[in-house]
Scaffold this motif. Structure first.
Motif, PDB file in Angstrom:
ATOM      1  N   ILE A 128      68.611  -8.485 -17.809  1.00 34.40           N
ATOM      2  CA  ILE A 128      69.391  -9.235 -18.791  1.00 34.40           C
ATOM      3  C   ILE A 128      70.024 -10.456 -18.115  1.00 34.40           C
ATOM      4  N   ARG A 129      69.940 -11.615 -18.749  1.00 33.97           N
ATOM      5  CA  ARG A 129      70.546 -12.821 -18.226  1.00 33.97           C
ATOM      6  C   ARG A 129      71.342 -13.501 -19.333  1.00 33.97           C
ATOM      7  N   ARG A 130      72.384 -14.187 -18.935  1.00 37.15           N
ATOM      8  CA  ARG A 130      73.187 -14.925 -19.917  1.00 37.15           C
ATOM      9  C   ARG A 130      72.598 -16.321 -20.070  1.00 37.15           C
ATOM     10  N   PRO A 131      72.160 -16.682 -21.271  1.00 38.01           N
ATOM     11  CA  PRO A 131      71.564 -18.000 -21.492  1.00 38.01           C
ATOM     12  C   PRO A 131      72.559 -19.123 -21.225  1.00 38.01           C
ATOM     13  N   SER A 132      72.050 -20.271 -20.842  1.00 33.08           N
ATOM     14  CA  SER A 132      72.888 -21.439 -20.610  1.00 33.08           C
ATOM     15  C   SER A 132      73.416 -21.970 -21.940  1.00 33.08           C
ATOM     16  N   LEU A 133      74.404 -22.859 -21.869  1.00 35.53           N
ATOM     17  CA  LEU A 133      74.984 -23.446 -23.079  1.00 35.53           C
ATOM     18  C   LEU A 133      73.921 -24.205 -23.864  1.00 35.53           C
ATOM     19  N   VAL A 134      73.070 -24.952 -23.177  1.00 32.27           N
ATOM     20  CA  VAL A 134      72.018 -25.719 -23.852  1.00 32.27           C
ATOM     21  C   VAL A 134      71.069 -24.784 -24.596  1.00 32.27           C
ATOM     22  N   SER A 135      70.683 -23.687 -23.956  1.00 33.84           N
ATOM     23  CA  SER A 135      69.773 -22.730 -24.585  1.00 33.84           C
ATOM     24  C   SER A 135      70.414 -22.078 -25.797  1.00 33.84           C
ATOM     25  N   ARG A 136      71.708 -21.745 -25.695  1.00 33.21           N
ATOM     26  CA  ARG A 136      72.407 -21.117 -26.812  1.00 33.21           C
ATOM     27  C   ARG A 136      72.511 -22.079 -27.993  1.00 33.21           C
ATOM     28  N   LEU A 137      72.805 -23.344 -27.717  1.00 32.96           N
ATOM     29  CA  LEU A 137      72.913 -24.334 -28.783  1.00 32.96           C
ATOM     30  C   LEU A 137      71.558 -24.576 -29.449  1.00 32.96           C
ATOM     31  N   PHE A 138      70.518 -24.599 -28.658  1.00 37.33           N
ATOM     32  CA  PHE A 138      69.174 -24.796 -29.196  1.00 37.33           C
ATOM     33  C   PHE A 138      68.794 -23.645 -30.119  1.00 37.33           C
ATOM     34  N   ARG A 139      69.075 -22.430 -29.681  1.00 40.71           N
ATOM     35  CA  ARG A 139      68.757 -21.256 -30.493  1.00 40.71           C
ATOM     36  C   ARG A 139      69.572 -21.256 -31.789  1.00 40.71           C
ATOM     37  N   ARG A 140      70.856 -21.621 -31.695  1.00 36.76           N
ATOM     38  CA  ARG A 140      71.699 -21.662 -32.892  1.00 36.76           C
ATOM     39  C   ARG A 140      71.179 -22.679 -33.899  1.00 36.76           C
ATOM     40  N   ALA A 141      70.680 -23.806 -33.397  1.00 37.22           N
ATOM     41  CA  ALA A 141      70.148 -24.833 -34.287  1.00 37.22           C
ATOM     42  C   ALA A 141      68.924 -24.311 -35.033  1.00 37.22           C
ATOM     43  N   LEU A 142      68.043 -23.596 -34.341  1.00 31.14           N
ATOM     44  CA  LEU A 142      66.857 -23.044 -34.988  1.00 31.14           C
ATOM     45  C   LEU A 142      67.236 -21.987 -36.021  1.00 31.14           C
ATOM     46  N   VAL A 143      68.205 -21.151 -35.688  1.00 29.56           N
ATOM     47  CA  VAL A 143      68.652 -20.108 -36.609  1.00 29.56           C
ATOM     48  C   VAL A 143      69.293 -20.748 -37.850  1.00 29.56           C
ATOM     49  N   TRP A 144      70.029 -21.841 -37.665  1.00 30.86           N
ATOM     50  CA  TRP A 144      70.655 -22.528 -38.794  1.00 30.86           C
ATOM     51  C   TRP A 144      69.586 -23.057 -39.748  1.00 30.86           C
ATOM     52  N   ILE A 145      68.525 -23.656 -39.205  1.00 31.40           N
ATOM     53  CA  ILE A 145      67.440 -24.177 -40.044  1.00 31.40           C
ATOM     54  C   ILE A 145      66.759 -23.039 -40.788  1.00 31.40           C
ATOM     55  N   TYR A 146      66.531 -21.939 -40.099  1.00 32.03           N
ATOM     56  CA  TYR A 146      65.905 -20.750 -40.694  1.00 32.03           C
ATOM     57  C   TYR A 146      66.723 -20.268 -41.899  1.00 32.03           C
ATOM     58  N   ARG A 147      68.011 -20.146 -41.733  1.00 31.05           N
ATOM     59  CA  ARG A 147      68.864 -19.660 -42.820  1.00 31.05           C
ATOM     60  C   ARG A 147      69.031 -20.708 -43.916  1.00 31.05           C
ATOM     61  N   ARG A 148      69.103 -21.955 -43.522  1.00 29.04           N
ATOM     62  CA  ARG A 148      69.225 -23.048 -44.486  1.00 29.04           C
ATOM     63  C   ARG A 148      68.022 -23.081 -45.426  1.00 29.04           C
ATOM     64  N   ASN A 149      66.849 -22.727 -44.924  1.00 21.41           N
ATOM     65  CA  ASN A 149      65.628 -22.726 -45.724  1.00 21.41           C
ATOM     66  C   ASN A 149      65.419 -21.433 -46.510  1.00 21.41           C
ATOM     67  N   GLY A 150      66.394 -20.538 -46.458  1.00 19.92           N
ATOM     68  CA  GLY A 150      66.366 -19.360 -47.317  1.00 19.92           C
ATOM     69  C   GLY A 150      65.515 -18.194 -46.866  1.00 19.92           C
ATOM     70  N   TRP A 151      65.271 -18.088 -45.559  1.00 20.81           N
ATOM     71  CA  TRP A 151      64.457 -16.978 -45.059  1.00 20.81           C
ATOM     72  C   TRP A 151      65.297 -15.726 -44.855  1.00 20.81           C
ATOM     73  N   SER A 152      64.621 -14.573 -44.886  1.00 21.60           N
ATOM     74  CA  SER A 152      65.294 -13.295 -44.649  1.00 21.60           C
ATOM     75  C   SER A 152      64.363 -12.362 -43.892  1.00 21.60           C
ATOM     76  N   ALA A 153      64.963 -11.391 -43.225  1.00 22.79           N
ATOM     77  CA  ALA A 153      64.203 -10.467 -42.390  1.00 22.79           C
ATOM     78  C   ALA A 153      64.172  -9.066 -42.983  1.00 22.79           C
ATOM     79  N   PHE A 154      63.120  -8.319 -42.649  1.00 17.45           N
ATOM     80  CA  PHE A 154      63.015  -6.929 -43.084  1.00 17.45           C
ATOM     81  C   PHE A 154      62.416  -6.099 -41.951  1.00 17.45           C
ATOM     82  N   GLY A 155      62.547  -4.791 -42.083  1.00 10.65           N
ATOM     83  CA  GLY A 155      61.941  -3.885 -41.120  1.00 10.65           C
ATOM     84  C   GLY A 155      62.931  -3.333 -40.110  1.00 10.65           C
ATOM     85  N   GLU A 156      62.586  -2.186 -39.558  1.00 10.56           N
ATOM     86  CA  GLU A 156      63.395  -1.533 -38.536  1.00 10.56           C
ATOM     87  C   GLU A 156      62.777  -1.756 -37.163  1.00 10.56           C
TER      88      GLU A 156
END
Length: 201
Positions: free
Chosen positions: A5-33
């Motif tokens: 396990i590693r702690r992502p850098s600030l740049v990596s965390r911000l990049f991931r948050r931006a992608l997740v924001w676009i995903y949610r903004r476009n109305g996607w949802s997840a399913f499954g266990e």
């Protein structure tokens, strides 16, 4: 065994948050266990667009998982090394098919949690048959194949059932093909013609 396990850098965390924001903004949802233990080969298909990566990140965030993926070791150099590791990359030597298959089998043996994502089509374009390296990795590591689905018609995706490889490739792929037949990719015309026949690893 370790989780590495590693702690992502600030740049990596911000990049991931931006992608997740676009995903949610476009109305996607997840399913499954998420299967337990969290050691499996996650099949990423059909892969027909660069948008698949963005929505994949969003889906994994909703599911609470951090899958890994293979990438050629030359990408794990400055200035990209930490970013690649933060995003779940695992460096491999792609000079030989057997090298990367065995390398991933060894990774499964070393880790207590390892969800390895592989796109068997190997390209965003139309393909006749899947590459089979993902299957040999699961078989050699004695872990299940988990069907990852991304349906653009429904704007939803997630995890299907876990399928244990039996060694009968065609029979196992027939089960997987049945699940993917119900999924609409970004570009339906590029959807694979067949996943049930043998191909190169």
């Amino acid at each position: 065994m370790t989780n590495q396990i590693r702690r992502p850098s600030l740049v990596s965390r911000l990049f991931r948050r931006a992608l997740v924001w676009i995903y949610r903004r476009n109305g996607w949802s997840a399913f499954g266990e998420v299967p337990e233990p969290r050691k499996f080969v996650l099949i990423a298909a059909p892969h027909t667009s660069n948008w698949d990566f963005l929505y994949f990140i969003g889906l994994t965030e909703d599911l609470g998982i951090m899958p890994h993926f293979m990438a050629k070791k030359s990408l794990f150099r400055w200035p990209w090394k930490n970013f690649m590791l933060d995003m779940g990359g695992v460096p491999v030597d792609r000079s030989s098919n057997q090298n990367y298959v065995q390398a991933m089998i060894d990774e499964f043996a070393k880790r207590t949690e390892f969800m390895l994502t592989i796109a068997p089509e190997g390209t965003r374009g139309a393909v006749r048959k899947w590459k089979t390296g993902f299957y040999h990795i699961a078989l050699g590591a004695k872990v299940p194949l988990v069907v990852g689905m991304m349906d653009y018609a429904k704007k939803s995706g997630g995890l299907g059932p876990a399928i244990w490889p039996t060694g009968d490739f065609k029979a196992d792929m027939a089960k997987i093909a049945e699940l993917y037949a119900k999924v609409t990719p970004k570009h339906p015309g590029k959807k694979m013609a067949s996943i049930t026949g043998e191909s190169e690893t």
